[in-house]
Design a protein around this motif. Structure first.
Motif, short mmCIF file in Angstrom:
data_model
loop_
_atom_site.label_atom_id
_atom_site.label_comp_id
_atom_site.label_asym_id
_atom_site.label_seq_id
_atom_site.Cartn_x
_atom_site.Cartn_y
_atom_site.Cartn_z
N LEU A 32 124.61 31.94 97.69
CA LEU A 32 124.59 30.52 98.09
C LEU A 32 123.97 30.35 99.47
CD1 LEU A 32 125.57 27.56 97.62
CD2 LEU A 32 127.65 28.25 98.85
N GLU A 33 123.09 29.36 99.55
CA GLU A 33 122.50 28.97 100.83
C GLU A 33 122.35 27.46 100.88
OE1 GLU A 33 118.82 30.89 101.61
OE2 GLU A 33 119.70 32.88 101.90
N VAL A 34 122.58 26.88 102.05
CA VAL A 34 122.32 25.46 102.25
C VAL A 34 121.27 25.32 103.35
CG1 VAL A 34 124.60 24.70 101.52
CG2 VAL A 34 124.22 25.27 103.90
N SER A 35 120.50 24.24 103.27
CA SER A 35 119.41 24.05 104.22
C SER A 35 119.23 22.57 104.52
CB SER A 35 118.11 24.62 103.64
OG SER A 35 117.00 24.29 104.46
N PRO A 53 119.63 15.26 105.81
CA PRO A 53 119.29 16.01 104.58
C PRO A 53 120.06 17.32 104.46
CG PRO A 53 117.63 16.39 106.25
CD PRO A 53 118.61 15.43 106.86
N CYS A 54 120.34 17.69 103.22
CA CYS A 54 120.95 18.99 102.95
C CYS A 54 120.80 19.31 101.47
CB CYS A 54 122.43 19.00 103.34
SG CYS A 54 123.19 20.66 103.22
N THR A 55 120.37 20.52 101.18
CA THR A 55 120.26 21.00 99.80
C THR A 55 120.92 22.37 99.70
OG1 THR A 55 118.09 21.99 100.27
CG2 THR A 55 118.11 19.76 99.35
N TYR A 56 121.33 22.73 98.49
CA TYR A 56 121.93 24.05 98.27
C TYR A 56 121.15 24.79 97.19
CZ TYR A 56 124.06 21.85 94.14
OH TYR A 56 124.26 21.18 92.96
N SER A 57 121.27 26.11 97.19
CA SER A 57 120.61 26.94 96.18
C SER A 57 121.42 28.21 95.97
CB SER A 57 119.19 27.29 96.63
OG SER A 57 119.21 28.06 97.82
N SER A 58 121.35 28.71 94.74
CA SER A 58 122.03 29.96 94.39
C SER A 58 121.39 30.53 93.14
CB SER A 58 123.53 29.72 94.17
OG SER A 58 124.15 30.91 93.69
N CYS A 59 120.89 31.76 93.24
CA CYS A 59 120.30 32.41 92.07
C CYS A 59 121.38 32.85 91.08
CB CYS A 59 119.48 33.62 92.52
SG CYS A 59 118.02 33.20 93.47
N ILE A 60 122.60 32.97 91.55
CA ILE A 60 123.70 33.40 90.67
C ILE A 60 124.25 32.24 89.87
CG2 ILE A 60 126.00 34.44 90.67
CD1 ILE A 60 125.18 35.98 93.15
N LYS A 64 132.18 24.71 90.34
CA LYS A 64 133.10 24.02 91.24
C LYS A 64 132.70 24.21 92.70
CE LYS A 64 137.06 24.09 88.10
NZ LYS A 64 138.48 24.48 87.91
N LEU A 65 131.42 23.99 92.95
CA LEU A 65 130.90 24.08 94.32
C LEU A 65 131.51 22.98 95.17
CD1 LEU A 65 128.58 25.32 96.24
CD2 LEU A 65 127.33 23.25 95.61
N THR A 66 132.10 23.33 96.28
CA THR A 66 132.65 22.33 97.21
C THR A 66 131.73 22.21 98.42
OG1 THR A 66 133.99 24.01 98.35
CG2 THR A 66 135.02 22.83 96.51
N LYS A 108 121.22 17.24 90.19
CA LYS A 108 120.00 17.55 89.45
C LYS A 108 118.93 18.12 90.36
CE LYS A 108 120.84 14.02 85.94
NZ LYS A 108 120.36 12.77 85.30
N SER A 109 118.95 17.74 91.63
CA SER A 109 117.99 18.26 92.61
C SER A 109 118.68 19.13 93.66
CB SER A 109 117.24 17.11 93.29
OG SER A 109 118.15 16.20 93.88
N HIS A 110 119.93 19.53 93.40
CA HIS A 110 120.71 20.35 94.33
C HIS A 110 120.78 19.70 95.71
CE1 HIS A 110 119.86 24.25 91.80
NE2 HIS A 110 120.48 23.29 91.12
N ASN A 111 120.91 18.39 95.71
CA ASN A 111 120.85 17.61 96.93
C ASN A 111 122.23 17.08 97.28
OD1 ASN A 111 120.33 15.71 98.96
ND2 ASN A 111 118.32 15.21 98.11
N ILE A 112 122.67 17.31 98.51
CA ILE A 112 123.97 16.79 98.99
C ILE A 112 123.76 16.05 100.32
CG2 ILE A 112 125.52 18.36 97.76
CD1 ILE A 112 125.49 20.21 100.14
N SER A 113 122.68 15.28 100.39
CA SER A 113 122.34 14.54 101.62
C SER A 113 123.16 13.27 101.74
CB SER A 113 120.84 14.18 101.62
OG SER A 113 120.05 15.33 101.46
N ILE A 114 123.24 12.76 102.97
CA ILE A 114 123.96 11.52 103.24
C ILE A 114 123.12 10.60 104.10
CG2 ILE A 114 126.24 12.56 103.03
CD1 ILE A 114 126.38 12.62 106.09
N LEU A 115 123.42 9.29 104.03
CA LEU A 115 122.83 8.30 104.93
C LEU A 115 123.85 7.90 105.97
CD1 LEU A 115 120.84 5.80 102.63
CD2 LEU A 115 119.89 7.47 104.24
N LEU A 116 123.39 7.71 107.19
CA LEU A 116 124.25 7.19 108.26
C LEU A 116 123.68 5.85 108.70
CD1 LEU A 116 126.67 7.69 110.11
CD2 LEU A 116 125.13 8.87 111.70
#
Length: 226
Positions: A32-35, A53-60, A64-66, A108-116
């Protein structure tokens, strides 16, 4: 008694060593990596709305990703939102804990971004995006995004750009002038060459006349009878 191989390693020892190599070489590289992207900071005007902005990725893979967003308020981490992504492609369940925060991500895009929304000078600082994946023995990772708030955007100094454009324009203009002069010279030389050829033709005709071509015709006349 544990058996030994030719190198002196016991079988359990080899298994432990292989597990350590697997853990350090595979899980840590492909886990797991976030960027927050290539740009980890932004400068925005007071009162505007910014995307964190923030996205996550995992080849595994994930299960239940928190994840959560926190704001570093002089050493105190204030939670802005948190959520859970049940599995790949399933939209997360998000709980927002700040009245000016909106979750805009998608699994769907591994996106966990937020607006402020409507930022103030008090919002300036570091924002941490954090995620944990139980499928990888609760491996976690985080990334920091820095927000700077200003009362007006700084003007970009375009002096160097203007100089470069002016130099390029001058070079291009000089090349065009040289090409035009070259074309005129070539055209002039061609005309001069045509005149020289015409002069040579005329001169050749005159030389033939002077060399007796007319007299030769006279000599061809029959001898007068007695």
């Amino acid at each position: 008694m544990a058996s030994l191989d030719n190198t002196g390693w016991s079988v359990p020892g080899l298994l432990v060593a292989l597990l350590l190599v697997f853990d350090s070489g595979v899980l840590h590289v492909r886990g797991l990596e976030v960027s927050t992207g290539k740009v980890s900071s932004i400068e925005a005007m007071n009162g505007s709305t910014v995307l964190l902005p923030c996205t996550y990725s995992s080849c595994i893979g994930i299960h239940k990703l928190t994840f959560s967003w926190h704001y570093n308020n002089n050493g105190t981490m204030n939670k802005l939102c948190e959520g859970v992504v049940p599995s790949e492609g399933v939209e997360p369940k998000v709980k927002v804990e700040h009245d000016r925060v909106e979750f805009v991500g998608s699994s769907k895009s591994h996106n966990i971004s937020i607006l402020l929304w409507n930022i103030t000078f008090e919002d300036e600082g570091e924002y941490t995006c954090f995620a944990k994946n139980p499928k990888e023995m609760n491996r976690n990772h985080s990334a920091i995004f820095t927000l700077r708030v200003v009362d007006q955007m700084r003007e970009v100094d375009n002096t160097l750009t203007v100089i470069i454009v002016s130099v390029l324009g001058g070079v291009i203009g000089l090349v065009i002038i040289v090409m035009v002069i070259k074309a005129l010279v070539v055209q002039f030389l061609l005309k001069d060459d045509e005149k020289n050829k015409e002069c040579l033709v005329n001169a050749s005709g005159n030389d033939n006349t002077e060399n007796g071509l007319t007299g030769a015709k006279a000599e061809n006349k029959g001898t007068p009878k007695a």
